[in-house]
Enzyme design. Structure first.
Site, short mmCIF file in Angstrom:
data_model
loop_
_atom_site.label_atom_id
_atom_site.label_comp_id
_atom_site.label_asym_id
_atom_site.label_seq_id
_atom_site.Cartn_x
_atom_site.Cartn_y
_atom_site.Cartn_z
N LYS A 9 0.83 -1.20 0.00
CA LYS A 9 0.00 0.00 0.00
C LYS A 9 0.88 1.26 0.00
O LYS A 9 2.09 1.18 0.23
CB LYS A 9 -0.93 -0.04 1.22
CG LYS A 9 -1.98 -1.17 1.14
CD LYS A 9 -2.81 -1.21 2.41
CE LYS A 9 -3.94 -2.23 2.33
NZ LYS A 9 -4.72 -2.27 3.58
N TYR A 49 -12.29 -2.50 -3.39
CA TYR A 49 -12.90 -2.49 -2.05
C TYR A 49 -14.42 -2.49 -2.08
O TYR A 49 -15.06 -1.98 -1.15
CB TYR A 49 -12.34 -1.31 -1.26
CG TYR A 49 -10.92 -1.56 -0.77
CD1 TYR A 49 -10.60 -2.73 -0.07
CD2 TYR A 49 -9.90 -0.64 -1.00
CE1 TYR A 49 -9.31 -2.98 0.39
CE2 TYR A 49 -8.59 -0.88 -0.55
CZ TYR A 49 -8.32 -2.06 0.14
OH TYR A 49 -7.04 -2.30 0.60
N PHE A 57 -15.21 3.00 7.74
CA PHE A 57 -13.86 3.35 7.32
C PHE A 57 -13.70 3.43 5.80
O PHE A 57 -12.60 3.66 5.30
CB PHE A 57 -12.84 2.37 7.91
CG PHE A 57 -13.08 0.92 7.53
CD1 PHE A 57 -12.59 0.40 6.35
CD2 PHE A 57 -13.79 0.07 8.38
CE1 PHE A 57 -12.79 -0.92 6.00
CE2 PHE A 57 -14.01 -1.26 8.04
CZ PHE A 57 -13.50 -1.76 6.85
N ARG A 85 -1.44 -14.78 3.78
CA ARG A 85 -2.14 -14.08 4.88
C ARG A 85 -1.44 -14.32 6.22
O ARG A 85 -1.40 -13.44 7.07
CB ARG A 85 -3.61 -14.54 4.98
CG ARG A 85 -4.49 -14.17 3.80
CD ARG A 85 -5.06 -12.77 3.85
NE ARG A 85 -6.00 -12.53 4.93
CZ ARG A 85 -6.74 -11.43 5.04
NH1 ARG A 85 -6.66 -10.47 4.11
NH2 ARG A 85 -7.56 -11.26 6.04
N ARG A 102 2.77 -7.06 9.15
CA ARG A 102 2.03 -5.96 9.80
C ARG A 102 2.53 -5.72 11.23
O ARG A 102 2.63 -4.59 11.68
CB ARG A 102 0.52 -6.24 9.76
CG ARG A 102 -0.07 -5.97 8.37
CD ARG A 102 -1.48 -6.49 8.24
NE ARG A 102 -2.15 -6.03 7.03
CZ ARG A 102 -3.29 -6.54 6.58
NH1 ARG A 102 -3.88 -7.53 7.22
NH2 ARG A 102 -3.83 -6.06 5.48
N ASN A 112 -1.89 -0.16 7.45
CA ASN A 112 -1.34 -1.49 7.70
C ASN A 112 -0.48 -2.04 6.56
O ASN A 112 -0.25 -3.23 6.46
CB ASN A 112 -2.45 -2.46 8.13
CG ASN A 112 -3.53 -2.63 7.10
OD1 ASN A 112 -3.45 -2.04 6.01
ND2 ASN A 112 -4.52 -3.43 7.40
N HIS A 115 -1.85 -5.34 1.45
CA HIS A 115 -3.11 -6.04 1.21
C HIS A 115 -2.79 -7.44 0.71
O HIS A 115 -1.83 -7.63 -0.03
CB HIS A 115 -3.92 -5.30 0.12
CG HIS A 115 -5.07 -6.10 -0.39
ND1 HIS A 115 -6.32 -6.06 0.19
CD2 HIS A 115 -5.16 -7.01 -1.39
CE1 HIS A 115 -7.13 -6.89 -0.45
NE2 HIS A 115 -6.45 -7.48 -1.42
N GLU A 126 -9.39 -10.11 -7.69
CA GLU A 126 -8.40 -9.04 -7.53
C GLU A 126 -7.30 -9.14 -8.58
O GLU A 126 -6.86 -8.12 -9.12
CB GLU A 126 -7.84 -9.07 -6.10
CG GLU A 126 -8.91 -8.64 -5.09
CD GLU A 126 -8.58 -8.95 -3.63
OE1 GLU A 126 -7.48 -9.46 -3.35
OE2 GLU A 126 -9.45 -8.67 -2.77
#
Ligand code: IDP
Ligand code: MG
Length: 150
Positions: A9, A49, A57, A85, A102, A112, A115, A126
């Site tokens: 990000k 998203y 948020f 993940r 993270r 964070n 993604h 995605e």
């Protein structure tokens, strides 16, 4: 082998973490099959998203993801979605296991740094948002001969 999608990000890029983040996946012997540095447009951010529309948020998340260049990648590995993940850690860095990306570099859920797709349908969707078929490369990674017994 399974494929998953990850994005460093804007805060990860600005903080000079691209290389360190990629290193985590390379260290695990995961194969990068597509990668590029891009600026996310509003249209693309809305697609990425869409599951979060209406959440408190959402607007902040959209601003965040469009706030600067990001690095997008497709990673191939056995059980890639779950294993990536695990390397990334929990959404809120305060809950992320020690040693995860993270937990190592982030403090706040809204910053964070990375993604990663959460399930097979998300990974496929995605990858399709960010990459054309011809941008995803099929090649042997020599080190796999040392890491896997067919
Ligand atoms: P994930 O990135 O671990 O899959 P999601 O629940 O899909 O987490 O949320 C997407 C992103 O939205 C998170 O990575 C984080 O940047 C942001 N986010 C999630 N929950 C919050 C929150 O409560 N406050 C601010 N941002 C959030
Ligand atoms: Mg998610």
């Amino acid at each position: 082998m399974e494929r998953t999608f990850i994005m460093v990000k804007p805060d990860g890029v600005q903080r000079g973490l691209i290389g360190k983040i990629i290193q985590r996946f390379e260290d695990r012997g995961m194969k990068i099959v597509a990668m590029k540095l891009i600026q996310v447009s509003k249209q693309i951010a809305e697609l990425q998203y869409e599951e979060h529309v209406g959440k408190p948020f959402y607007n902040l998340l959209m601003e965040y993801i469009m706030s600067g260049p990001v690095v997008v990648m497709v990673i191939e590995a056995p059980d890639a979605i779950k294993q990536v993940r695990r390397i990334v850690g929990a959404t809120n860095p305060q809950n992320a296991d020690v040693g995860t990306i993270r937990q190592t570099w982030a403090q706040d859920v809204s910053r964070n740094i990375i993604h990663a797709s959460d399930k097979p349908e998300s990974a496929e969707r995605e990858i399709g948002i960010f990459f054309n078929r011809n941008e995803i490369l099929d090649y042997p990674l020599t080190v796999h001969k040392l890491m896997f017994i067919d």
